[in-house]
Design an enzyme around this catalytic site. Structure first.
Site, mmCIF file in Angstrom:
data_model
loop_
_atom_site.group_PDB
_atom_site.id
_atom_site.type_symbol
_atom_site.label_atom_id
_atom_site.label_comp_id
_atom_site.label_asym_id
_atom_site.label_seq_id
_atom_site.Cartn_x
_atom_site.Cartn_y
_atom_site.Cartn_z
ATOM 1 N NE ARG A 2 22.746 39.010 -36.712
ATOM 2 C CZ ARG A 2 23.408 39.711 -35.776
ATOM 3 N NH1 ARG A 2 23.246 39.453 -34.515
ATOM 4 N NH2 ARG A 2 24.252 40.647 -36.137
ATOM 5 N NE ARG A 6 24.649 33.497 -31.065
ATOM 6 C CZ ARG A 6 25.408 34.507 -30.681
ATOM 7 N NH1 ARG A 6 26.619 34.302 -30.290
ATOM 8 N NH2 ARG A 6 24.936 35.731 -30.672
ATOM 9 N NE ARG A 15 28.421 30.263 -35.503
ATOM 10 C CZ ARG A 15 29.580 30.218 -34.875
ATOM 11 N NH1 ARG A 15 30.478 29.310 -35.191
ATOM 12 N NH2 ARG A 15 29.848 31.062 -33.901
ATOM 13 C CG ASP A 51 28.203 39.800 -40.274
ATOM 14 O OD1 ASP A 51 27.425 39.384 -39.400
ATOM 15 O OD2 ASP A 51 28.844 40.863 -40.151
ATOM 16 C CE1 TYR A 128 30.438 45.919 -34.731
ATOM 17 C CE2 TYR A 128 28.936 46.757 -36.403
ATOM 18 C CZ TYR A 128 29.152 46.084 -35.220
ATOM 19 O OH TYR A 128 28.093 45.591 -34.524
HETATM 20 O O1 CP3 Z 1 18.936 35.646 -40.693
HETATM 21 C C1 CP3 Z 1 19.770 36.558 -40.608
HETATM 22 O O2 CP3 Z 1 19.425 37.732 -40.456
HETATM 23 C C2 CP3 Z 1 21.219 36.174 -40.671
HETATM 24 C C3 CP3 Z 1 22.087 36.972 -41.560
HETATM 25 C C4 CP3 Z 1 22.811 38.084 -40.835
HETATM 26 C C5 CP3 Z 1 23.978 37.927 -40.021
HETATM 27 N N1 CP3 Z 1 24.439 39.168 -39.709
HETATM 28 C C6 CP3 Z 1 24.640 36.643 -39.656
HETATM 29 C C7 CP3 Z 1 25.284 36.608 -38.317
HETATM 30 C C8 CP3 Z 1 22.531 39.451 -40.902
HETATM 31 C C9 CP3 Z 1 21.357 40.144 -41.596
HETATM 32 C C10 CP3 Z 1 23.582 40.109 -40.193
HETATM 33 C C11 CP3 Z 1 23.690 41.579 -40.139
HETATM 34 C C12 CP3 Z 1 24.574 42.190 -39.163
HETATM 35 N N2 CP3 Z 1 25.807 41.760 -38.718
HETATM 36 C C13 CP3 Z 1 24.313 43.441 -38.536
HETATM 37 C C14 CP3 Z 1 23.123 44.331 -38.849
HETATM 38 C C15 CP3 Z 1 21.864 43.819 -38.262
HETATM 39 C C16 CP3 Z 1 21.768 43.996 -36.766
HETATM 40 O O3 CP3 Z 1 21.528 43.001 -36.098
HETATM 41 O O4 CP3 Z 1 21.894 45.132 -36.313
HETATM 42 C C17 CP3 Z 1 25.379 43.708 -37.679
HETATM 43 C C18 CP3 Z 1 25.518 44.910 -36.778
HETATM 44 C C19 CP3 Z 1 26.326 42.651 -37.816
HETATM 45 C C20 CP3 Z 1 27.673 42.516 -37.163
HETATM 46 C C21 CP3 Z 1 27.754 41.275 -36.335
HETATM 47 N N3 CP3 Z 1 27.805 39.992 -36.838
HETATM 48 C C22 CP3 Z 1 27.787 41.189 -34.922
HETATM 49 C C23 CP3 Z 1 27.714 42.366 -33.987
HETATM 50 C C24 CP3 Z 1 27.897 39.815 -34.603
HETATM 51 C C25 CP3 Z 1 28.054 39.199 -33.240
HETATM 52 C C26 CP3 Z 1 26.756 39.209 -32.516
HETATM 53 C C27 CP3 Z 1 26.572 38.043 -31.613
HETATM 54 O O5 CP3 Z 1 25.417 37.860 -31.236
HETATM 55 O O6 CP3 Z 1 27.538 37.338 -31.295
HETATM 56 C C28 CP3 Z 1 27.859 39.087 -35.799
HETATM 57 C C29 CP3 Z 1 27.909 37.617 -35.937
HETATM 58 C C30 CP3 Z 1 26.742 37.023 -36.651
HETATM 59 N N4 CP3 Z 1 26.412 37.305 -37.933
HETATM 60 C C31 CP3 Z 1 25.795 36.087 -36.138
HETATM 61 C C32 CP3 Z 1 24.888 35.808 -37.179
HETATM 62 C C33 CP3 Z 1 23.705 34.866 -37.172
HETATM 63 C C34 CP3 Z 1 25.829 35.526 -34.696
HETATM 64 C C35 CP3 Z 1 25.626 34.079 -34.580
HETATM 65 C C36 CP3 Z 1 26.812 33.188 -34.449
HETATM 66 O O7 CP3 Z 1 27.654 33.372 -33.544
HETATM 67 O O8 CP3 Z 1 26.864 32.230 -35.230
#
Ligand code: CP3
Length: 318
Positions: A2, A6, A15, A51, A128
């Site tokens: 990540r 954010r 965003r 994602d 999921y």
């Molecule tokens: O720089 C990066 O790594 C961004 C690319 C990226 C995202 N998701 C964008 C994202 C990557 C590599 C992921 C992988 C991802 N997504 C995983 C595996 C990695 C890990 O962290 O374990 C998982 C489990 C997900 C599923 C997911 N997507 C969740 C649980 C959430 C919500 C989490 C939260 O903090 O709200 C997301 C949303 C998401 N995908 C965000 C980002 C940057 C959250 C930011 C936002 O709300 O804009």
């Protein structure tokens, strides 16, 4: 981990105008977001902005991200009949916008900065798909796994094939390395990992390896079965902070590299504590080849950008 997210003001600004899915679906926006942390932090690699849950859209599960609540799946998988009725997915077609982003990002990056593509591992995706959203106990997932082993294996086989081909397609589009995220696999005990998950992760990693670039196999809380996790495959094994880097390294297969393992929360600590933790990891790596310095899991939204910049500078200076 990540690195686009954010904690970055320029990400938050985008965003305000676009949802996460809009950022993922538009290759120009995905390119912009992918480049943000590379320029800000001076990290050695970019990670694709996408994602792990995007394949749920062509699978017909219905994907949404609700503010503050994480992912929500409209039609979760709860029956063998649903598994049997899942439509075939062609990553080149159905996730073509991600592959287009990979091509654009590769053109936009400075040539010395590689791009890491990624996908979710069969178990983490299945959790999921079955739960319908985030969970602490994985009760719905595990109940399905124990009650419907045939449907479970059919689902994980389907997901392994899908993500394997999706990863290989990202390599073909230009990604220089690939990462398979099994973020929640640590909720399993060793026996269940071996019986219900390992063959499917192995299959996904085998297909991904056909892309011809290094593959990182990432998990958290895998200390209880790290040998089995590593044996599933991957040129690099990602570990979190719950296990010392040197102890983890001894448990990998010969020749496997290691990625990790700074606790993201140390970025919220004093500069002295943060520096000490970074130095401890580098000491445990001991200058051996095959260590990728990284966080053990995702950057927390409350992380100061300066703390990440300090880590990058410190690691580069060592
Ligand atoms: O720089 C990066 O790594 C961004 C690319 C990226 C995202 N998701 C964008 C994202 C990557 C590599 C992921 C992988 C991802 N997504 C995983 C595996 C990695 C890990 O962290 O374990 C998982 C489990 C997900 C599923 C997911 N997507 C969740 C649980 C959430 C919500 C989490 C939260 O903090 O709200 C997301 C949303 C998401 N995908 C965000 C980002 C940057 C959250 C930011 C936002 O709300 O804009």
């Amino acid at each position: 981990m990540r690195q686009a997210g954010r904690y970055l003001p320029e990400y938050r600004a985008l965003r305000q105008r676009h949802s996460i899915l809009e950022l993922c679906h538009d290759p120009d926006l995905a390119t912009q977001v992918t480049l943000q942390p590379v320029e800000r932090l001076g990290v050695d690699a970019a990670i694709l902005f996408a994602d792990i849950l995007l394949p749920f859209e062509p699978l017909g599960l219905g994907l949404a991200f609700a503010a503050g609540e994480g992912p929500q799946i409209a039609r979760p998988i709860r029956s063998a009949a649903h598994v049997a009725a899942l439509p075939p997915v062609d990553p080149a077609q159905d996730l073509g916008y991600v592959l287009e982003a990979v091509r654009l990002i590769c053109r936009a990056l400075r040539p010395e900065v590689p791009l890491i593509g990624f996908a979710g591992a069969p178990f983490t995706l299945a959790s999921y798909a079955i739960e319908g959203g985030a969970t602490r106990s994985f009760a719905v997932t595990k109940r399905f796994m124990y009650a419907e082993p045939r449907a479970w294996h059919a689902l994980l086989e389907l997901l392994a094939d899908l993500v394997g081909r999706y990863l290989a397609a990202q390599a073909a589009a230009g990604a220089h390395a690939l990462q398979l995220f099994d973020s929640w696999v640590g909720c399993l005990g060793p026996e269940d990992y071996r019986a219900y998950v390992q063959p499917h992760s192995r299959r996904a990693l085998e297909i991904a390896a056909g892309g011809g670039v290094p593959v990182i196999h990432f998990g958290t809380e895998t200390g209880g079965f790290l040998e089995d996790f590593a044996a599933a495959g991957g040129d690099v094994i990602g570990v979190d902070w719950r296990i010392p880097l040197d102890a983890a390294w001894e448990r990998l297969a010969p020749g496997q590299a290691i990625q990790g393992n700074l606790d993201p929360a140390t970025l919220l600590a004093s500069r002295a504590t943060l520096e000490a933790r970074v130095r401890d990891i580098l000491t445990r790596a001991g200058g051996r080849p095959g260590h990728i310095f990284n966080l053990g899991h995702g950057v927390l939204p409350e992380t100061p950008v300066e703390a990440l910049q300090a880590v990058v500078e410190l690691v580069h200076g060592c």
